[in-house]
Design a protein around this motif. Sequence first.
Motif, short mmCIF file in Angstrom:
data_model
loop_
_atom_site.label_atom_id
_atom_site.label_comp_id
_atom_site.label_asym_id
_atom_site.label_seq_id
_atom_site.Cartn_x
_atom_site.Cartn_y
_atom_site.Cartn_z
N ASN A 80 -5.25 -3.81 4.24
CA ASN A 80 -4.58 -4.48 3.11
C ASN A 80 -3.78 -3.50 2.24
OD1 ASN A 80 -5.39 -7.13 3.67
ND2 ASN A 80 -7.35 -6.85 2.60
N ASN A 81 -3.50 -2.33 2.77
CA ASN A 81 -2.76 -1.32 2.01
C ASN A 81 -1.43 -0.97 2.67
OD1 ASN A 81 -4.82 -1.02 0.08
ND2 ASN A 81 -5.92 0.41 1.41
N GLY A 82 -0.98 -1.78 3.62
CA GLY A 82 0.27 -1.46 4.30
C GLY A 82 0.76 -2.63 5.13
N ASP A 83 1.83 -2.40 5.87
CA ASP A 83 2.44 -3.39 6.75
C ASP A 83 2.42 -2.87 8.17
OD1 ASP A 83 3.13 -5.08 4.55
OD2 ASP A 83 4.84 -3.77 4.14
N CYS A 84 2.23 -3.80 9.08
CA CYS A 84 2.21 -3.44 10.50
C CYS A 84 3.62 -3.54 11.05
CB CYS A 84 1.26 -4.37 11.25
SG CYS A 84 0.97 -3.87 12.98
N VAL A 85 4.19 -2.40 11.40
CA VAL A 85 5.55 -2.35 11.94
C VAL A 85 5.49 -1.74 13.32
CG1 VAL A 85 7.88 -1.49 11.61
CG2 VAL A 85 6.51 -2.10 9.62
N CYS A 86 5.84 -2.52 14.31
CA CYS A 86 5.84 -2.04 15.69
C CYS A 86 4.46 -1.56 16.12
CB CYS A 86 6.86 -0.93 15.88
SG CYS A 86 8.54 -1.46 15.60
N GLY A 87 3.42 -2.25 15.64
CA GLY A 87 2.08 -1.87 16.03
C GLY A 87 1.56 -0.63 15.32
N THR A 88 2.25 -0.16 14.35
CA THR A 88 1.84 1.02 13.59
C THR A 88 1.85 0.68 12.11
OG1 THR A 88 2.84 2.46 15.25
CG2 THR A 88 2.32 3.45 13.12
N CYS A 89 0.82 1.16 11.42
CA CYS A 89 0.73 0.87 9.98
C CYS A 89 1.70 1.75 9.20
CB CYS A 89 -0.70 1.12 9.49
SG CYS A 89 -1.86 -0.18 9.97
N GLU A 90 2.48 1.11 8.35
CA GLU A 90 3.30 1.82 7.36
C GLU A 90 2.74 1.46 5.99
OE1 GLU A 90 7.45 1.23 7.70
OE2 GLU A 90 7.61 2.28 9.62
N CYS A 91 2.18 2.46 5.32
CA CYS A 91 1.42 2.22 4.10
C CYS A 91 2.34 1.85 2.94
CB CYS A 91 0.60 3.46 3.74
SG CYS A 91 -0.54 3.95 5.07
N LYS A 92 1.78 1.03 2.02
CA LYS A 92 2.50 0.63 0.82
C LYS A 92 2.65 1.82 -0.13
CE LYS A 92 0.73 -4.11 0.87
NZ LYS A 92 -0.11 -5.10 0.15
N LYS A 93 3.62 1.70 -1.01
CA LYS A 93 3.82 2.72 -2.05
C LYS A 93 3.15 2.26 -3.33
CE LYS A 93 8.22 4.39 -0.23
NZ LYS A 93 9.65 4.59 -0.51
N ARG A 94 2.64 3.21 -4.07
CA ARG A 94 2.01 2.94 -5.35
C ARG A 94 3.03 3.05 -6.47
NH1 ARG A 94 -3.13 1.25 -6.24
NH2 ARG A 94 -3.36 2.75 -7.93
N ASP A 95 2.72 2.41 -7.61
CA ASP A 95 3.59 2.53 -8.77
C ASP A 95 3.70 3.98 -9.23
OD1 ASP A 95 3.98 -0.16 -8.73
OD2 ASP A 95 2.48 -0.63 -10.24
N ASN A 96 2.55 4.68 -9.19
CA ASN A 96 2.54 6.10 -9.54
C ASN A 96 2.97 6.90 -8.31
OD1 ASN A 96 2.01 8.74 -10.25
ND2 ASN A 96 0.05 8.29 -11.22
N PRO A 97 4.09 7.63 -8.38
CA PRO A 97 4.59 8.35 -7.20
C PRO A 97 3.64 9.43 -6.70
CG PRO A 97 5.80 8.97 -9.18
CD PRO A 97 4.95 7.81 -9.55
N TYR A 141 -1.21 6.09 -0.08
CA TYR A 141 -2.11 5.69 1.00
C TYR A 141 -1.73 6.47 2.25
CZ TYR A 141 -3.38 1.63 -1.87
OH TYR A 141 -3.82 0.80 -2.87
N SER A 142 -2.69 6.71 3.12
CA SER A 142 -2.41 7.40 4.38
C SER A 142 -3.47 7.02 5.40
CB SER A 142 -2.38 8.92 4.16
OG SER A 142 -3.63 9.38 3.66
N GLY A 143 -3.36 7.57 6.58
CA GLY A 143 -4.30 7.27 7.65
C GLY A 143 -3.70 6.31 8.66
N GLN A 144 -4.34 6.24 9.85
CA GLN A 144 -3.83 5.37 10.91
C GLN A 144 -3.82 3.92 10.48
OE1 GLN A 144 -6.00 5.77 14.57
NE2 GLN A 144 -4.84 4.17 15.65
N TYR A 145 -4.83 3.52 9.68
CA TYR A 145 -4.92 2.15 9.21
C TYR A 145 -4.74 2.07 7.69
CZ TYR A 145 -7.01 1.73 13.85
OH TYR A 145 -7.24 1.80 15.19
N CYS A 146 -4.12 3.09 7.11
CA CYS A 146 -3.92 3.16 5.65
C CYS A 146 -5.26 3.07 4.92
CB CYS A 146 -2.97 2.05 5.15
SG CYS A 146 -1.34 2.11 5.91
N GLU A 147 -6.31 3.56 5.58
CA GLU A 147 -7.64 3.49 4.99
C GLU A 147 -7.91 4.63 4.02
OE1 GLU A 147 -8.10 6.13 8.61
OE2 GLU A 147 -6.88 4.43 7.97
#
Length: 807
Positions: A535-552, A556-562
Amino acid sequence: MDLKLLLVSILFGVFCFSNAQKEGNECINANAKYCGECIQAGAKCGWCKDPEFLKQGETVSTRCDELQSLIKRGCDDDMIENPRGDQKILKNKAVTNRGRGEGKQKSEARLKLKPEEITQIQPQKLSLILRSGEPQSFDLKFKRAEDYPIDLYYLMDLSYSMKDDLENVKNLGTSLMLEMSKITSDFRIGFGSFVEKTVMPYISTTPAKLLNPCTGDQNCTSPFSYKNVLKLTSDGKKFNTLVGKQHISGNLDSPEGGFDAIMQVAVCGDHIGWRNVTRLLVFSTDAGFHFAGDGKLGGIVLPNDGKCHLENNIYTMSHYYDYPSIAHLVQKLSDNNIQTIFAVTEEFQPVYKELKNLIPKSAVGTLSANSSNVINLIIDAYNSLSSEVILENSKLPEGVTIAYTSHCKNGVVNEGESGRKCSNISIGDQVMFSITVTSKGCPKQGKPETIKIKPLGFTEEVEITLNFICECECNQDGIENSELCHFGNGAYECGACKCNEGRVGRQCECSSNDVATEDMDRTCRKDNGTDICSNNGDCVCGTCECKKRDNPEERYSGQYCECDNFNCDRSGNKLCGGHGRCECRVCVCDPMWTGSACDCSLDNSTCMASNQQLCNGRGTCECGTCKCTDPKFQGPTCETCPTCPGVCTEHKECIQCRAFGTGEKKETCERDCSYFNLIKVKEREKLPQPNDASYPVMHCKERDANDCWFYYTYAVNNNTQKEVHVVDILDCPAGPDIIPIVAGVVAGIVLIGLALLLIWKLLMIIHDRREFAKFEKEKMNAKWDTGENPIYKSAVTTVVNPKYEGK
């Protein structure tokens, strides 16, 4: 109500703080997909082109960030793309230092300088390379040249009300030549006249009135709109001759058609004879003016075209085109560098002063009833206009802004709109302008643009070529249809793939039509769970691309944005205690720090007591803080004992018994008080001082049962022997002096008694006087007659016979 208001305030504050954070890092907010887009986001933005920079789950746009943030995240300086703007001066001819010719004393070279050879503004041409958000500044120098040529065109209202004025203007040429020779040796003068449009209702169109619009035996010339009588010339006598042949005309309404004449004077440069020098237009009238829209009265609705329509030096299209608008006049006067002097009668001063505020570099002078003061008016107005320099620029490209700061005479500095001008400039004075040009983005796909800056009323200008940085240098090394981008589905530029249209993914491995299939989503669920990318990113081409936070700073990071770098333990309201970094929700501590929140220091220096023992030998050092084992001791190094008696109090009884044979321990003195060496001294000054000994000395002052003070020092010498130095004379307070006390008490009682008697006597006197005054008042108010006894009765009785009538 107050609670609701407080809640709204808190929510508003959180919203503003969130927005401030979003706006704080323009690089993150740009969501740049390639290097060129990143550097256009702002001057602080850089692009990391290191192919290994991105961590799992991070999007390509995270390559774009502020420089310090990129370095902190592990990108080397030489792998950061950060082009900077630049500037180059192409033409920098120095301003002219030239004096006005005075006979043969001046060199002929100076006297023969052509107007185009005189320079008043420097530099003349430069090139700026603009990076988005990065200002480029340069200095512009202006020097008002001495003996600068002047062209003056006198435009006069020849309606009938100006008849007496014409007589005075007929001799204006030679007189004005003489006066202007004091300012410049190169002066030319011209003359034009105007009346009104030659249609009804401005003039009478009857045949007789068209020949002679004046009434009675007045001989007037036919009405006309504008006539160029004399082209600019240096021959003052010719001016007088031609103006002397002019005749007054007439019209019906009070406002005149002067705007038509001003427009033709401004745009008909060849007919007027304007040179590229100071151009002055003197507009002389005793009436108001018609402007755009007034032509409808005569059936003229076509807007003025702003072009020259002179045939045989006469304006031929006055019946065809409407009067020009004020804005149109401002544009044409500015484009042709003409400074206007309105010489008008006092009655119309307010109208033309308002007009002056709309026309830059113009002045208003009060014309006498018969124009006798016109020369002084022109000289004063010229000095007023030439003593002020105002910079203006041509139209700016989209996204480009310009700011001015003026450095005028006497250290005066102006900014904003006031930064465009300097006042009170005399001939030969030099002023400086700091000009800053800033671009936001790339106008017109980065094509070079040209803008011009010039002082109003002058023909000289600065030409600035603007070049825009829209792409990174590493783009030149890009590989089109690179194999690194999934069999050539994109260009490999600056360490990342720039996908072709219809392709997505970090390596352009997917078609945009297949990015949301269920099979691809399955690979984005951790441990076959239900949450896609935690719940911290979007699945693009079978790979997680993590969401950005308001604070730069939060990611989030990791294979599943965990993983994230902001949900670690805190200490002192700081993430990881400010002594480590958060990696995947676990603190990685800096050297010499440990603990789940990196709040435990491994440095023992903070536990070192003044005797160079850890925790003063009375505790253990844990996380840089002493844990005291003896409950009596406290403090950061277990040196404070608030319940322990002081050194002075601790040894007081033993010193009393050994030095003076008094105190509670005088019976057990030998048994309890033999642990120190006692040394007696005669005076307090003989006691050891802290600076005299090589070991610490404690000075003490104590009081015995008889309220006598005694002084001593306690110390442990270098041989670990305890030494006490004591003054052998007690400092006892002297007893009270009885006689003065008794005498004072007796005197006080006597004085108080006397005071009371005096007060009683004073009160009695006041009472007696009041009673006497009351008696006197009642005595005065008595009303009986004291001349006759009220109880006295006479002994004589008189009886009268009632029948006796006295006959």
